[in-house]
Design a protein around this motif. Structure first.
Motif, PDB file in Angstrom:
ATOM      1  N   THR A  49       0.807  -1.214   0.000  1.00  0.00           N
ATOM      2  CA  THR A  49       0.000   0.000   0.000  1.00  0.00           C
ATOM      3  C   THR A  49       0.844   1.269   0.000  1.00  0.00           C
ATOM      4  N   GLU A  87       4.098   5.172  -6.461  1.00  0.00           N
ATOM      5  CA  GLU A  87       4.163   4.891  -7.891  1.00  0.00           C
ATOM      6  C   GLU A  87       5.124   5.833  -8.602  1.00  0.00           C
ATOM      7  N   GLY A 127       5.219   1.301 -13.359  1.00  0.00           N
ATOM      8  CA  GLY A 127       4.179   2.303 -13.170  1.00  0.00           C
ATOM      9  C   GLY A 127       2.974   2.012 -14.023  1.00  0.00           C
ATOM     10  N   ARG A 128       1.849   2.530 -13.626  1.00  0.00           N
ATOM     11  CA  ARG A 128       0.603   2.307 -14.371  1.00  0.00           C
ATOM     12  C   ARG A 128       0.648   2.996 -15.726  1.00  0.00           C
ATOM     13  N   THR A 151      -0.526   1.446 -19.617  1.00  0.00           N
ATOM     14  CA  THR A 151      -1.743   1.869 -20.282  1.00  0.00           C
ATOM     15  C   THR A 151      -1.492   2.680 -21.542  1.00  0.00           C
ATOM     16  N   ILE A 189       1.111  -5.459 -11.668  1.00  0.00           N
ATOM     17  CA  ILE A 189       0.856  -4.018 -11.583  1.00  0.00           C
ATOM     18  C   ILE A 189      -0.605  -3.756 -11.253  1.00  0.00           C
ATOM     19  N   ASN A 190      -1.510  -4.499 -11.881  1.00  0.00           N
ATOM     20  CA  ASN A 190      -2.933  -4.350 -11.580  1.00  0.00           C
ATOM     21  C   ASN A 190      -3.244  -4.762 -10.149  1.00  0.00           C
ATOM     22  N   SER A 202      -2.058  -1.969  -7.803  1.00  0.00           N
ATOM     23  CA  SER A 202      -2.978  -0.836  -7.890  1.00  0.00           C
ATOM     24  C   SER A 202      -4.301  -1.134  -7.187  1.00  0.00           C
ATOM     25  N   SER A 203      -4.798  -2.343  -7.350  1.00  0.00           N
ATOM     26  CA  SER A 203      -6.059  -2.718  -6.708  1.00  0.00           C
ATOM     27  C   SER A 203      -5.936  -2.748  -5.194  1.00  0.00           C
ATOM     28  N   ARG A 255      -3.805  -1.081  -3.404  1.00  0.00           N
ATOM     29  CA  ARG A 255      -3.658   0.303  -2.936  1.00  0.00           C
ATOM     30  C   ARG A 255      -5.003   1.020  -2.896  1.00  0.00           C
ATOM     31  N   THR A 256      -5.879   0.720  -3.836  1.00  0.00           N
ATOM     32  CA  THR A 256      -7.180   1.384  -3.889  1.00  0.00           C
ATOM     33  C   THR A 256      -8.148   0.820  -2.860  1.00  0.00           C
TER      34      THR A 256
END
Length: 87
Positions: free
Chosen positions: A21, A25, A35-36, A40, A58-59, A62-63, A65-66
């Motif tokens: 968490t 990034e 990095g995202r 993308t 990476i996904n 990110s998930s 962390r969200t």
């Protein structure tokens, strides 16, 4: 004896989720190419492979962390209070 092992496992899981968490990034992940924005927005002639292990990791980062930001505040507070009271 059984709960002693589960407690250590619980602490280990919380520490790993905390580490995921707090990864920055901009400061860390983008420098190593995780990095995202690198995933993308592919450059000309490069296709985005969403099924690779790197893209899935990476996904996942990110998930986590969200989704886990607010629950981790509550869980960390409960662990701190538990450790202060029962040590």
């Amino acid at each position: 004896m059984f709960f002693f092992g589960l407690g250590k496992l619980f602490y280990s899981i919380i520490l790993v989720i905390n580490a995921i968490t707090i990864l920055s990034e901009d400061r860390f992940l983008a420098r190593i190419g995780w990095g995202r924005t690198q995933q993308t927005d592919p450059s000309f002639g490069v296709s985005y492979d969403g099924s690779s292990v790197k893209a899935k990791t990476i996904n996942l980062i990110s998930s986590v962390r969200t989704v886990m930001r607010v629950p981790l505040i509550v869980i960390n507070t409960m662990v701190i209070v538990y450790e202060l009271i029962l040590g």
